[in-house]
Design a protein around this motif. Structure first.
Motif, PDB file in Angstrom:
ATOM      1  N   VAL A 115      33.519  78.255  22.834  1.00 45.37           N
ATOM      2  CA  VAL A 115      34.145  77.230  21.992  1.00 45.37           C
ATOM      3  C   VAL A 115      33.472  77.217  20.629  1.00 45.37           C
ATOM      4  O   VAL A 115      32.248  77.164  20.532  1.00 45.37           O
ATOM      5  CB  VAL A 115      34.037  75.831  22.635  1.00 45.37           C
ATOM      6  CG1 VAL A 115      34.544  74.750  21.674  1.00 45.37           C
ATOM      7  CG2 VAL A 115      34.815  75.785  23.935  1.00 45.37           C
ATOM      8  N   ALA A 139      48.846  74.741  22.755  1.00 47.36           N
ATOM      9  CA  ALA A 139      47.955  74.911  21.602  1.00 47.36           C
ATOM     10  C   ALA A 139      48.746  74.941  20.313  1.00 47.36           C
ATOM     11  O   ALA A 139      48.332  74.369  19.290  1.00 47.36           O
ATOM     12  CB  ALA A 139      47.133  76.185  21.768  1.00 47.36           C
ATOM     13  N   TRP A 144      33.834  72.832  17.428  1.00 47.09           N
ATOM     14  CA  TRP A 144      33.585  71.511  18.009  1.00 47.09           C
ATOM     15  C   TRP A 144      32.147  71.464  18.501  1.00 47.09           C
ATOM     16  O   TRP A 144      31.577  72.471  18.907  1.00 47.09           O
ATOM     17  CB  TRP A 144      34.532  71.235  19.178  1.00 47.09           C
ATOM     18  CG  TRP A 144      35.978  71.280  18.815  1.00 47.09           C
ATOM     19  CD1 TRP A 144      36.837  72.326  19.007  1.00 47.09           C
ATOM     20  CD2 TRP A 144      36.737  70.247  18.190  1.00 47.09           C
ATOM     21  NE1 TRP A 144      38.085  72.000  18.545  1.00 47.09           N
ATOM     22  CE2 TRP A 144      38.050  70.732  18.040  1.00 47.09           C
ATOM     23  CE3 TRP A 144      36.435  68.956  17.741  1.00 47.09           C
ATOM     24  CZ2 TRP A 144      39.070  69.981  17.461  1.00 47.09           C
ATOM     25  CZ3 TRP A 144      37.445  68.203  17.172  1.00 47.09           C
ATOM     26  CH2 TRP A 144      38.744  68.710  17.031  1.00 47.09           C
ATOM     27  N   GLY A 192      35.966  78.079  27.082  1.00 47.95           N
ATOM     28  CA  GLY A 192      37.001  77.561  26.203  1.00 47.95           C
ATOM     29  C   GLY A 192      37.254  76.074  26.318  1.00 47.95           C
ATOM     30  O   GLY A 192      38.173  75.560  25.666  1.00 47.95           O
ATOM     31  N   GLU A 193      36.446  75.377  27.121  1.00 49.29           N
ATOM     32  CA  GLU A 193      36.642  73.947  27.335  1.00 49.29           C
ATOM     33  C   GLU A 193      35.475  73.132  26.800  1.00 49.29           C
ATOM     34  O   GLU A 193      34.373  73.653  26.569  1.00 49.29           O
ATOM     35  CB  GLU A 193      36.804  73.637  28.829  1.00 49.29           C
ATOM     36  CG  GLU A 193      38.039  74.215  29.468  1.00 49.29           C
ATOM     37  CD  GLU A 193      38.167  73.827  30.937  1.00 49.29           C
ATOM     38  OE1 GLU A 193      39.295  73.910  31.459  1.00 49.29           O
ATOM     39  OE2 GLU A 193      37.147  73.450  31.550  1.00 49.29           O
ATOM     40  N   ARG A 204      48.450  68.629  14.177  1.00 50.46           N
ATOM     41  CA  ARG A 204      47.289  68.463  13.289  1.00 50.46           C
ATOM     42  C   ARG A 204      47.671  68.750  11.840  1.00 50.46           C
ATOM     43  O   ARG A 204      47.248  68.042  10.913  1.00 50.46           O
ATOM     44  CB  ARG A 204      46.153  69.377  13.730  1.00 50.46           C
ATOM     45  CG  ARG A 204      44.890  69.204  12.893  1.00 50.46           C
ATOM     46  CD  ARG A 204      43.705  69.894  13.513  1.00 50.46           C
ATOM     47  NE  ARG A 204      42.473  69.603  12.783  1.00 50.46           N
ATOM     48  CZ  ARG A 204      41.258  69.972  13.176  1.00 50.46           C
ATOM     49  NH1 ARG A 204      41.106  70.636  14.312  1.00 50.46           N
ATOM     50  NH2 ARG A 204      40.192  69.653  12.459  1.00 50.46           N
ATOM     51  N   GLU A 237      49.067  78.446  25.711  1.00 47.05           N
ATOM     52  CA  GLU A 237      49.236  78.884  24.332  1.00 47.05           C
ATOM     53  C   GLU A 237      50.340  78.094  23.627  1.00 47.05           C
ATOM     54  O   GLU A 237      50.271  77.856  22.417  1.00 47.05           O
ATOM     55  CB  GLU A 237      49.519  80.387  24.267  1.00 47.05           C
ATOM     56  CG  GLU A 237      50.748  80.858  25.016  1.00 47.05           C
ATOM     57  CD  GLU A 237      50.471  81.227  26.471  1.00 47.05           C
ATOM     58  OE1 GLU A 237      51.316  81.954  27.043  1.00 47.05           O
ATOM     59  OE2 GLU A 237      49.425  80.798  27.005  1.00 47.05           O
ATOM     60  N   ARG A 279      40.783  72.006  27.315  1.00 48.27           N
ATOM     61  CA  ARG A 279      40.734  73.184  26.453  1.00 48.27           C
ATOM     62  C   ARG A 279      40.508  72.748  25.007  1.00 48.27           C
ATOM     63  O   ARG A 279      41.147  71.799  24.527  1.00 48.27           O
ATOM     64  CB  ARG A 279      42.034  73.969  26.536  1.00 48.27           C
ATOM     65  CG  ARG A 279      42.365  74.520  27.905  1.00 48.27           C
ATOM     66  CD  ARG A 279      43.644  75.340  27.848  1.00 48.27           C
ATOM     67  NE  ARG A 279      44.164  75.580  29.192  1.00 48.27           N
ATOM     68  CZ  ARG A 279      45.106  74.841  29.772  1.00 48.27           C
ATOM     69  NH1 ARG A 279      45.637  73.819  29.117  1.00 48.27           N
ATOM     70  NH2 ARG A 279      45.513  75.121  30.983  1.00 48.27           N
ATOM     71  N   ALA A 280      39.660  73.444  24.311  1.00 45.85           N
ATOM     72  CA  ALA A 280      39.384  73.104  22.912  1.00 45.85           C
ATOM     73  C   ALA A 280      40.635  73.201  22.052  1.00 45.85           C
ATOM     74  O   ALA A 280      40.752  72.507  21.033  1.00 45.85           O
ATOM     75  CB  ALA A 280      38.285  74.020  22.361  1.00 45.85           C
ATOM     76  N   THR A 281      41.584  74.037  22.460  1.00 42.52           N
ATOM     77  CA  THR A 281      42.828  74.187  21.700  1.00 42.52           C
ATOM     78  C   THR A 281      43.750  72.975  21.820  1.00 42.52           C
ATOM     79  O   THR A 281      44.757  72.899  21.113  1.00 42.52           O
ATOM     80  CB  THR A 281      43.588  75.437  22.168  1.00 42.52           C
ATOM     81  OG1 THR A 281      43.777  75.368  23.598  1.00 42.52           O
ATOM     82  CG2 THR A 281      42.823  76.696  21.802  1.00 42.52           C
ATOM     83  N   GLN A 282      43.419  72.047  22.718  1.00 41.34           N
ATOM     84  CA  GLN A 282      44.235  70.845  22.905  1.00 41.34           C
ATOM     85  C   GLN A 282      43.515  69.588  22.403  1.00 41.34           C
ATOM     86  O   GLN A 282      43.856  68.470  22.773  1.00 41.34           O
ATOM     87  CB  GLN A 282      44.655  70.702  24.367  1.00 41.34           C
ATOM     88  CG  GLN A 282      45.647  71.776  24.775  1.00 41.34           C
ATOM     89  CD  GLN A 282      45.974  71.832  26.253  1.00 41.34           C
ATOM     90  OE1 GLN A 282      46.219  72.906  26.804  1.00 41.34           O
ATOM     91  NE2 GLN A 282      45.992  70.698  26.919  1.00 41.34           N
ATOM     92  N   ALA A 338      48.405  72.290  17.243  1.00 36.78           N
ATOM     93  CA  ALA A 338      48.099  72.768  15.887  1.00 36.78           C
ATOM     94  C   ALA A 338      49.138  72.265  14.883  1.00 36.78           C
ATOM     95  O   ALA A 338      48.791  71.884  13.751  1.00 36.78           O
ATOM     96  CB  ALA A 338      48.048  74.295  15.877  1.00 36.78           C
TER      97      ALA A 338
END
Length: 325
Positions: free
Chosen positions: A76, A273, A79, A28-29, A280, A270, A101-104, A277
């Protein structure tokens, strides 16, 4: 790789440039080559030994970076290597490379220099989440922003104006207050010489501020409550001048007001994240069309992190200080 580590904590805490093992992205990173890292007051607290890194995060400072993805870890999607990004970190941004983390992650705005984009993620996530998600700021309302010349403050002024709010911002001199006005503040206030409670009441027709965003803490608690309008929301995000204050519950109840304290770094992944989001979706269009831009006071080499901290501590910074590996 190189990283700026904390070699001594306390009032005179020291930073040192060290060589450490290259990080490897976990599930996930992604791995990012750092173009620049933003400096925040939280970093100063960590150097002093008052703000330890969350469990699992690197134990050296750095909560935001810009750069280019060089490797994508398992699990991931969306990206790839070569993407230019900015990132909200749990720590470790003062380095040549970071895992995050890809969510950040957020895409680096095409309209901005990649180095200057490092001034965006922490300030924007903090400003949006506390002004809107927590504070419920709406178009036409008055917001009082303390620390208007800081990284969060300069960003919050612009976001609030883009939302259609009326903005009062405090700063520590007439010149710095004027710079807040240049960013869009309707009521710039020199807090050393002017009474922000009276000025906000006068400007709002006697009503007061619908939202107060405060980085000062206990020293301003009584006056912040006095400055609130009926139904007002005080959101405390910093403790620069004290942790304990006296709250007049009668005034709070009469105004049907609320007081909330928040942090960002210690939240679960979470929740971070969700904040990223929201930024964004709502704030990135403001950056793309130029309504919100980073305010960069200085860029310094990674090896001069100690001097960068001293610059931020001096109180002379307007906007952000960046470290450039």
């Amino acid at each position: 790789m190189r990283a700026v580590t904390i070699s001594a904590t306390g009032r005179s805490g020291k930073l040192s440039l060290s060589t450490i093992s290259d990080p490897v992205p976990a599930i996930g990173e992604v791995l990012v080559n750092v173009a620049a890292a933003g400096i925040n007051h939280a970093d100063l607290l960590q150097r002093a030994g008052h703000y330890p890194a969350p469990a699992g995060a690197p134990d050296w400072p750095g909560l935001e970076i810009s750069g280019e993805i060089t490797r994508v870890g398992p699990g991931v999607s969306g990206w790839r290597a070569g993407d230019r990004v900015v990132a909200l970190l749990d720590g470790g941004g003062y380095a040549d490379q970071v895992t995050v983390r890809a969510t950040q992650l957020l895409p680096a705005p095409r309209s901005l220099d990649l180095i200057d984009a490092a001034a965006l993620p922490e300030a924007m996530c903090t400003a949006w989440d506390n002004l809107v998600t927590v504070g419920g700021l709406r178009a036409g309302e008055w917001v009082l922003l303390h620390g208007g010349s800081g990284g969060v403050g300069t960003t919050a002024i612009q976001i609030a104006k883009a939302l259609g709010a009326r903005v009062a911002a405090t700063a520590g001199s007439p010149e710095r207050a004027a710079q807040c006005a240049d960013l869009g503040a309707d009521l710039p206030i020199d807090y050393r010489e002017q009474d922000f409670v009276e000025l906000v009441r006068e400007a709002s027709g006697g009503a007061g501020a619908d939202v107060v965003l405060d980085v000062v803490g206990a020293a301003y608690l009584v006056d912040n409550v006095r400055a609130l309008a009926r139904g007002g929301r005080l959101v405390v995000i910093g403790l620069q001048r004290g942790r304990r204050g006296e709250l007049d519950l009668g005034t709070l109840m009469a105004k049907r007001a609320t007081v909330t304290g928040t942090t960002l770094r210690s939240r679960p992944a979470e929740e971070k994240a969700a904040v990223v989001a929201a930024v964004r979706e709502h704030v990135w269009p403001m950056v793309d069309d130029g309504r919100v831009r980073p305010v960069v006071h200085a860029r310094l080499p990674l090896a001069e992190a100690q001097r960068a901290h001293e610059l931020l501590e001096s109180g002379e910074v307007f906007g952000k200080v960046l470290l450039v590996p």
